[in-house]
Every structure is written in C-alpha cells, then in structure tokens.
Design a protein around this motif. Structure first.
Motif, PDB file in Angstrom:
ATOM      1  N   LEU B 100       0.855  -1.182   0.000  1.00 36.21           N
ATOM      2  CA  LEU B 100       0.000   0.000   0.000  1.00 36.21           C
ATOM      3  C   LEU B 100       0.890   1.229   0.000  1.00 36.21           C
ATOM      4  CD1 LEU B 100      -2.826   1.386   0.438  1.00 36.21           C
ATOM      5  CD2 LEU B 100      -2.301   1.313   2.859  1.00 36.21           C
ATOM      6  N   ARG B 101       0.629   2.114  -0.952  1.00 32.13           N
ATOM      7  CA  ARG B 101       1.405   3.346  -0.991  1.00 32.13           C
ATOM      8  C   ARG B 101       0.464   4.510  -0.731  1.00 32.13           C
ATOM      9  NH1 ARG B 101       5.267   2.985  -6.162  1.00 32.13           N
ATOM     10  NH2 ARG B 101       3.706   1.500  -6.877  1.00 32.13           N
ATOM     11  N   VAL B 102       0.835   5.311   0.216  1.00 30.56           N
ATOM     12  CA  VAL B 102       0.041   6.490   0.544  1.00 30.56           C
ATOM     13  C   VAL B 102       0.867   7.696   0.143  1.00 30.56           C
ATOM     14  CG1 VAL B 102      -1.152   7.722   2.361  1.00 30.56           C
ATOM     15  CG2 VAL B 102      -0.948   5.256   2.483  1.00 30.56           C
ATOM     16  N   ALA B 103       0.292   8.516  -0.711  1.00 32.40           N
ATOM     17  CA  ALA B 103       1.070   9.643  -1.230  1.00 32.40           C
ATOM     18  C   ALA B 103       0.241  10.906  -1.175  1.00 32.40           C
ATOM     19  CB  ALA B 103       1.494   9.373  -2.661  1.00 32.40           C
ATOM     20  N   ARG B 104       0.948  11.987  -1.032  1.00 32.78           N
ATOM     21  CA  ARG B 104       0.312  13.287  -1.125  1.00 32.78           C
ATOM     22  C   ARG B 104       0.573  13.821  -2.515  1.00 32.78           C
ATOM     23  NH1 ARG B 104      -1.617  17.451   2.244  1.00 32.78           N
ATOM     24  NH2 ARG B 104      -1.269  19.292   0.976  1.00 32.78           N
ATOM     25  N   PRO B 109       5.227  13.649  -0.124  1.00 31.31           N
ATOM     26  CA  PRO B 109       5.993  12.413  -0.173  1.00 31.31           C
ATOM     27  C   PRO B 109       5.126  11.150  -0.344  1.00 31.31           C
ATOM     28  CG  PRO B 109       5.703  13.112   2.088  1.00 31.31           C
ATOM     29  CD  PRO B 109       5.064  14.157   1.229  1.00 31.31           C
ATOM     30  N   THR B 110       5.789  10.053  -0.567  1.00 25.02           N
ATOM     31  CA  THR B 110       5.116   8.777  -0.731  1.00 25.02           C
ATOM     32  C   THR B 110       5.601   7.810   0.335  1.00 25.02           C
ATOM     33  OG1 THR B 110       5.170   9.151  -3.103  1.00 25.02           O
ATOM     34  CG2 THR B 110       4.601   6.949  -2.356  1.00 25.02           C
ATOM     35  N   LEU B 111       4.665   7.228   1.051  1.00 28.07           N
ATOM     36  CA  LEU B 111       5.009   6.191   2.023  1.00 28.07           C
ATOM     37  C   LEU B 111       4.633   4.834   1.438  1.00 28.07           C
ATOM     38  CD1 LEU B 111       3.587   7.670   5.335  1.00 28.07           C
ATOM     39  CD2 LEU B 111       5.635   8.286   4.124  1.00 28.07           C
ATOM     40  N   LYS B 157       7.113  10.625  12.505  1.00 24.82           N
ATOM     41  CA  LYS B 157       6.474  11.942  12.588  1.00 24.82           C
ATOM     42  C   LYS B 157       5.828  12.278  11.247  1.00 24.82           C
ATOM     43  CE  LYS B 157       8.620  14.843  15.359  1.00 24.82           C
ATOM     44  NZ  LYS B 157       9.653  15.808  15.741  1.00 24.82           N
ATOM     45  N   LEU B 158       6.560  11.987  10.216  1.00 20.87           N
ATOM     46  CA  LEU B 158       6.024  12.246   8.875  1.00 20.87           C
ATOM     47  C   LEU B 158       4.771  11.408   8.622  1.00 20.87           C
ATOM     48  CD1 LEU B 158       6.244  13.571   6.156  1.00 20.87           C
ATOM     49  CD2 LEU B 158       7.794  11.772   5.444  1.00 20.87           C
ATOM     50  N   THR B 159       4.826  10.150   9.035  1.00 21.17           N
ATOM     51  CA  THR B 159       3.665   9.281   8.884  1.00 21.17           C
ATOM     52  C   THR B 159       2.465   9.865   9.621  1.00 21.17           C
ATOM     53  OG1 THR B 159       5.238   7.464   8.984  1.00 21.17           O
ATOM     54  CG2 THR B 159       2.921   6.884   9.070  1.00 21.17           C
ATOM     55  N   THR B 160       2.721  10.324  10.835  1.00 19.59           N
ATOM     56  CA  THR B 160       1.645  10.914  11.636  1.00 19.59           C
ATOM     57  C   THR B 160       1.004  12.086  10.905  1.00 19.59           C
ATOM     58  OG1 THR B 160       3.093  10.439  13.494  1.00 19.59           O
ATOM     59  CG2 THR B 160       1.122  11.700  13.952  1.00 19.59           C
ATOM     60  N   LYS B 286       9.413   2.248   3.099  1.00 20.15           N
ATOM     61  CA  LYS B 286      10.282   3.368   2.721  1.00 20.15           C
ATOM     62  C   LYS B 286       9.466   4.625   2.480  1.00 20.15           C
ATOM     63  CE  LYS B 286      10.264   2.537  -2.199  1.00 20.15           C
ATOM     64  NZ  LYS B 286      11.013   2.388  -3.405  1.00 20.15           N
ATOM     65  N   ILE B 287      10.139   5.705   2.507  1.00 19.91           N
ATOM     66  CA  ILE B 287       9.502   6.991   2.236  1.00 19.91           C
ATOM     67  C   ILE B 287      10.279   7.672   1.122  1.00 19.91           C
ATOM     68  CG2 ILE B 287       8.856   9.233   3.188  1.00 19.91           C
ATOM     69  CD1 ILE B 287       8.785   7.938   5.926  1.00 19.91           C
ATOM     70  N   GLU B 288       9.535   8.096   0.115  1.00 21.47           N
ATOM     71  CA  GLU B 288      10.181   8.804  -0.991  1.00 21.47           C
ATOM     72  C   GLU B 288       9.766  10.264  -0.967  1.00 21.47           C
ATOM     73  OE1 GLU B 288      10.210   5.746  -4.664  1.00 21.47           O
ATOM     74  OE2 GLU B 288       8.464   5.737  -3.384  1.00 21.47           O
ATOM     75  N   GLU B 289      10.618  11.075  -1.490  1.00 20.04           N
ATOM     76  CA  GLU B 289      10.364  12.512  -1.469  1.00 20.04           C
ATOM     77  C   GLU B 289       9.236  12.895  -2.414  1.00 20.04           C
ATOM     78  OE1 GLU B 289      13.661  15.137  -2.243  1.00 20.04           O
ATOM     79  OE2 GLU B 289      14.556  14.458  -0.363  1.00 20.04           O
ATOM     80  N   GLY B 290       9.321  12.374  -3.634  1.00 15.86           N
ATOM     81  CA  GLY B 290       8.335  12.747  -4.635  1.00 15.86           C
ATOM     82  C   GLY B 290       7.166  11.788  -4.648  1.00 15.86           C
ATOM     83  N   LEU B 291       6.364  11.917  -5.686  1.00 19.58           N
ATOM     84  CA  LEU B 291       5.230  11.024  -5.844  1.00 19.58           C
ATOM     85  C   LEU B 291       5.725   9.742  -6.535  1.00 19.58           C
ATOM     86  CD1 LEU B 291       2.141  10.779  -5.505  1.00 19.58           C
ATOM     87  CD2 LEU B 291       1.928  11.641  -7.809  1.00 19.58           C
ATOM     88  N   CYS B 292       5.933   8.717  -5.747  1.00 18.37           N
ATOM     89  CA  CYS B 292       6.458   7.444  -6.234  1.00 18.37           C
ATOM     90  C   CYS B 292       7.784   7.629  -6.957  1.00 18.37           C
ATOM     91  CB  CYS B 292       5.466   6.750  -7.166  1.00 18.37           C
ATOM     92  SG  CYS B 292       3.949   6.320  -6.352  1.00 18.37           S
ATOM     93  N   SER B 293       8.520   8.637  -6.582  1.00 21.10           N
ATOM     94  CA  SER B 293       9.820   8.874  -7.216  1.00 21.10           C
ATOM     95  C   SER B 293      10.624   9.782  -6.303  1.00 21.10           C
ATOM     96  CB  SER B 293       9.625   9.503  -8.597  1.00 21.10           C
ATOM     97  OG  SER B 293       8.940  10.722  -8.442  1.00 21.10           O
TER      98      SER B 293
END
Lengths: 319, 341
Positions: B100-104, B109-111, B157-160, B286-293
């Motif tokens: 599951l990827r959760v992204a803004r 970012p993308t988790l 924290k970012l996840t929160t 993992k956490i990515e900076e961009g949207l799935c990138s």
C-alpha cells in the motif's frame, strides 16, 4: 452323441409339421415308432392343451428362426451356454445337469422325451431360456474381486490401469498448481477469529480512549460557549476571549495532558483559528492554512502552535 | 480498430460538473480528498480490499473510480489537480506481499507500506454475531487516532502528519457529535515495527439503564409482558444477570448535546466501538520525497538517505517502466480514461 443326432433330426422336423396339424401328429407317431420302448411313455405330452402346444411351437419357431442354421440350433445350445458363461468351469456344467432334472420335474417331461423329437420346439425353447438363465445366474453368483475397474474383463488389462493412473496423476499436479496459485493470491489474507483476542481488545481500548478524549474536549469547548451566539458581536467577543484563555491554558499543561491524536491536534488547531473572525473567509490566513509537508522536518521550529498538539499527543500516548 | 481506439481516446470527458466545495465552510480548512486505486492488476481479495478502503475514505473520495489497465500514474495526477484530490492510496501486489502506498499529491511524499496481513470488511462482518451498519455511517469522515507514533523518529512523525491530513480536521468548537460515527485507528508497535490499522464504528449508549428499557426506547415496539405480574416489573427487573457490559468509567462521556432519542446531554453515555473493517497490519518500508519517485528519505532496510538498496529496487524498476511508457504516450491525452461517478 447319439442323443445329439436325434436332436438334429428333430430340428428338421418342424418344417414338415408346418403343413398341418394332423401330419404333425402323424410324424410324431412315426417318430414314436422309430423310438425304442422308452418312447412309449411319451404319451403324456399329448395331454398338453392343443392351444398351448400351438403357442409353444410358434414360440419355438420364432426362437429358432433367429439363428443362422436350423441344424446347429439344437445342438450348440450347450456350446452357446459355455460361451455366455465365458470359460465356465466344469462345476457350472454340473450345475446345469442339476437344473435339467429340475426342469424335467416342472414340465413333466423326461430326458428321453426331450431327445425323442416329441415337441422339439418346446424343448429347445425351454432349454434355450434355461441356458440363458443359467448363464445369468452364474454371472450373478460370481464373486468379483474388489477392484476399481470392476468386472469388466478388458479393463483388467494393464493399459487401462496405466491410463487411469496417469489421469489421476495429472489431476493431482493440476490441483497442486491451482492450490499454489490460490495461495499466492490469498497471501496475507487472514480471516479474523470470531472472538476478541487480547490484542484486539487492547486496540479497541486505545481507540475508545481517543474517542472519549475527543468527546470530552468537545463537551468542554461547546459547554463554554453555550447560550452565546457567535454571529452577535458581543457574544463573539466573549467567545474569542474564552477560546484564547483555553488555548493558553492548553499550552501550559501540554506535557501532562494526554489526548488522542486527532482530538489533541484539532483542539490546539481550533483556538488558533479562533483568533480571527468567526466566519472562515474573513480570516487573514483563509485558504493558506494547509500544512506544508515539503518542509515537514523544519516544522517543529517554525509552526509552534500547530505542532505542540501533535508532539504532546504522541508522547502522551506512549505512557 | 486502432484508429477507432485512438479517436475514442481523444474525447475528453468533462470532469465532475458539480464542483464540491474544496473548503470547509465553517472552519475554512481545505478538505482533503483521496483516490484509492491499484497499480497493475490485483487478485480478487485485494480488489475487495480496495473497495473497502474506498468506503473507508468516504465521503471525500471517488467511490466508483474507474481505472484502466493502461492508466498511468500521470493520468490520475492530471485528474487529481482539477478535482482537488490531495491524497493517493495505491494498492499493488508482488509475489511476496501486497503493498500500500500512501502519497500526497502532487509533490509527494510517498510512504510505502508492506501489508503483512489483512482482513476484508466482509471477513470482519462474518466474524461478528451482530454486525452493525447504520444508514448514515459513511456520510461523514472518520476520526483518526494515532497511537504509539511518538518515538521521536522522523519518519514516524512524517507518517503521523500524513495520516492526520488525510481526513478533514475537526474543530472542537463547532463539531457535531452526531457526525462522529467512525474512527480509524493506527497503532504503532515499537517492538515489531508494525502498524495496526483498524476501522471501528462508534456507538453511544446511556449508562445505567437496563437493556430492556433501552431496547424499548430504541425500537418503539410493544414489549412482551406476558410473564410479568405487574407493569412495574418491566422497569424494575434487571433482566438477565449476564450483562457483561460492566460500564467502564473510562469509556463514559458526558455529551455536549443530545444525540438521538436515547443519548441525552444530561445523562452519561458509554462509548462502544464495533469493528467494521478492513483490518490491516502494515510495515513501513520506505519513504520517498516525490510522488512514487525522488530521493528515498527513509528505508526500512538501508535506513540511508537517498541510498537505494536492493530491496526497493523492484519498485523503482516499476516506476522506471512507467516513465518509459509515459514518454511514448506523451502526445496522447490519457486523462480521459479515468472517470468518476
């Protein structure tokens, strides 16, 4: 063998007799003359009802006509029987003999009469049906070893067995492959138990705590402004003041207070918004209040008011 | 045929005629919206999970989002802009586990979470003796409770923050309690590093009232009084002694206002939670900076900044594939393949 030849003659007889009833009787008599003294006893069959005789003859004729040759008809019955039974043992033959006697008793015919061309059609008919009966009975009586293939003789051959085994194997392989595929598809899928285990209870407890905290906070906040109409200027002022007070009191006891994430985060957020006018579009920071996630790691330093709630809530929930 | 298909693609469906307010008219906060969709083909149970997640994200989500096999991430992104969609939830499946990827949107970012275990809403309902689903259960956004995330680590924290912003925020001063019907719980376990994802419905019951009376008030049905000597028995008799609902002092609240016929502001009410599913056990990969990138901020295995380990290589490969295909089809208008009902 002598008997058999007689039988062959008898087989020819019906043709002659066909012409007429009387002639038939004459022929019978002739035959009788030819026969030895044993045939004297053959007077008995005459007592059979004529109509019945006719019927028997007719049946016999029908029965014989199906066969290729009349001559063979009479004698091979025994052989046919053997074939039907399919390699029947001598024991079955003995049984047959026993049956013969039985039948004789039933019909009131003697063995000699049977061979003495007296109503040969009837004999053959009865004998034929008897043979069939015997064969059938022997088949029925036969004990077949418990086997997948059953009593089918050709099925006993190895080829069929191999084929069946192969099919079975194939099915097994296919089934396994299917199962594996299903396993991959269902990976991670867990059916929950129909009772609450300790972990679930703990989670529900955590969630309940959060809800209770939010509801209490709501109660506290909304009770304070009960009876005040935010659209009135005077009331709005009071509300503003109260909210400010509440906000500063919150700030003072952040470390001690524990609240659920959402509840806390929003309780702290609420008062911040409350500083401006009641209606959102009139606020200075209207539509600008979205949190900038790009600088999420710098947040604690810059946006103090917004973050205190979150930090505190996190720390408190660990207790 | 190919020509026809191309022609069909050129047609751009006007996206959602009735513009929903992107801003809460009371608090002025921006309402977060979400898309739940899948990357590549999903097997049956995961499709169901996707449907459950969409239901969970109601009302600010596209419940009947239609996706095409050929839809790229860019297509969704194109639609997300005008529709005010702020979050993407992407389900994907690898031979090892579903993800599951959760992204803004649109920047990230993308988790990326690995779904260790999951149960569908139907499974949860089936496991219950009396499943509950009031009509207006999904008319309001759920509350969210995050617990155990305060270990001070940056990625947590970012996840929160991400999960807090996925649902509209609540203003304590104006919120109506009747709109709080559901709750989403995310519980982080420090030892196993797993996140328990649960979805409950909230029910309030008056405290100190016998079950009979409560039923009577709720159902409006004539009670069976055959076995009673007097009407007063109905009120005074406690019914069965097996009322296991030992009212927890911790679970009782005083309401700010009346809620329904039964729960009065003057009386205390007990909070009862019942699970509605889906249920997931997530592991932050993992956490990515961009949207799935973009650069990797956090990695479960490498723990390095921007360092790509072998484990996340497959995901990266997928993304690269995507980009290649996108480049090829750049001249085509892909956005029309996504429709929202």
């Amino acid at each position: 063998m002598a008997e058999e030849t007689h039988m062959a003659e008898a087989a020819r007889e019906p043709r002659k007799r066909k012409i007429g009833k009387k002639k038939g009787s004459k022929a019978k008599k002739k035959a009788k003359m030819l026969q030895s003294a044993e045939s004297i006893r053959a007077m008995k069959p005459k007592k059979i009802d004529k109509k019945m005789q006719k019927l028997y003859r007719k049946r016999a004729r029908d029965y014989n006509s199906e066969d290729e040759s009349e001559q063979d008809n009479a004698t091979p019955l025994g052989n046919n029987e053997d074939e039907l039974i399919g390699g029947s043992s001598s024991g079955e033959e003995a049984e047959k003999g026993g049956d013969h006697s039985e039948r004789n008793v039933d019909n009131g015919f003697s063995d000699d009469e049977e061979h003495g061309e007296i109503l040969p059609g009837i004999m053959r008919f009865t004998e034929g049906s008897n043979a069939f009966r015997l064969a059938f009975r022997s088949i029925i009586k036969k004990t077949v070893p418990e086997d997948v293939l059953g009593p089918v003789l050709s099925g006993q051959k190895k080829l069929v067995a191999e084929k069946l085994a192969e099919e079975e194997n194939e099915r097994k392989v296919k089934g396994e492959a299917k199962k594996e595929k299903q396993l991959v598809i269902e990976k991670g899928h867990v059916k929950p138990a129909n009772y609450l285990d300790s972990h679930e209870k703990f989670l529900i407890g955590v969630a309940t705590k959060g809800v209770v905290k939010l509801f209490n906070a709501v109660n506290k906040a909304q009770n304070a402004q009960k009876g005040l109409n935010p659209s009135k200027f005077k009331d709005a002022k009071v509300i503003k003041k109260r909210r400010k007070e509440a906000f500063f009191s919150e700030l003072g006891k952040t470390s001690s207070r524990g609240a659920s994430a959402s509840a806390k985060a929003h309780t702290s957020k609420g008062p911040v918004d409350g500083e401006g006018p009641a209606w959102a579009p009139l606020q200075d920071n209207y539509m600008l209040t979205n949190s900038k996630l790009k600088d999420w790691d710098k947040m604690p330093d810059t946006v103090v008011g917004d973050d205190i709630g979150r930090v505190s809530e996190d720390s408190s929930d660990d207790d | 045929m190919a020509r026809f298909r191309n022609k069909k693609k050129v047609f751009v469906k006007p996206v959602s005629k009735k513009q929903q307010a992107t801003v809460d008219h009371v608090t002025g906060d921006k309402i977060p919206r979400s898309f739940v969709f899948s990357r590549y083909r999903l097997p049956g149970p995961l499709k169901q999970l996707q449907a459950d997640l969409r239901k969970l994200m109601l009302p600010y989500t596209a419940l009947k989002l239609k996706e095409n096999r050929r839809n790229k991430l860019k297509d969704f992104l194109n639609v997300a802009g005008p529709m005010g969609v702020t979050h993407f939830l992407m389900l994907s499946k690898t031979p090892t586990a579903p993800y599951l990827r959760v992204a803004r949107t649109p920047q990230g970012p993308t988790l990326t979470f690995k779904i260790q275990e999951y149960s569908l809403a139907t499974d949860v309902v089936r496991s219950q003796l009396r499943p509950r689903c009031p009509q207006d259960l999904f008319k309001n956004a759920p509350l969210i409770v995050l617990s155990g995330f305060g270990t001070g680590e940056q990625h947590l924290k970012l996840t929160t923050i991400l999960f807090q912003n996925i649902f509209p925020s609540i203003d304590v001063n104006t919120v109506k309690l009747s709109s709080c019907q559901r709750i989403v719980l995310l519980n982080y376990n420090k030892d196993t590093k797993l996140i328990d994802f649960r979805h409950y419905s909230i029910r309030l019951q008056p405290v100190g009232v016998s079950r009979r009376l409560r039923r009577f008030v709720q159902n409006h049905q004539v009670p069976d009084l055959r076995n009673l000597q007097d009407v007063s028995d109905f009120v005074t008799k406690a019914g069965y002694g097996s009322e296991s609902e030992a009212d927890d002092e911790a679970a009782t609240v005083t309401l700010a206002s009346d809620l329904g016929r039964v729960n009065r502001a003057s009386t205390k009410s007990a909070v009862k939670l019942q699970e509605i599913g889906p249920r997931m056990t997530l592991q932050l990969m993992k956490i990515e900076e961009g949207l799935c990138s973009g650069g990797v901020i956090f990695d479960e295995f490498g723990n390095g900044d921007g360092k790509k380990t072998k484990d996340n290589h497959e995901d990266m490969e997928n993304d690269e594939d995507e980009h290649d295909e996108e480049d090829e089809e750049n001249d085509e208008e892909d956005g029309d393949d996504i429709e929202e009902d």
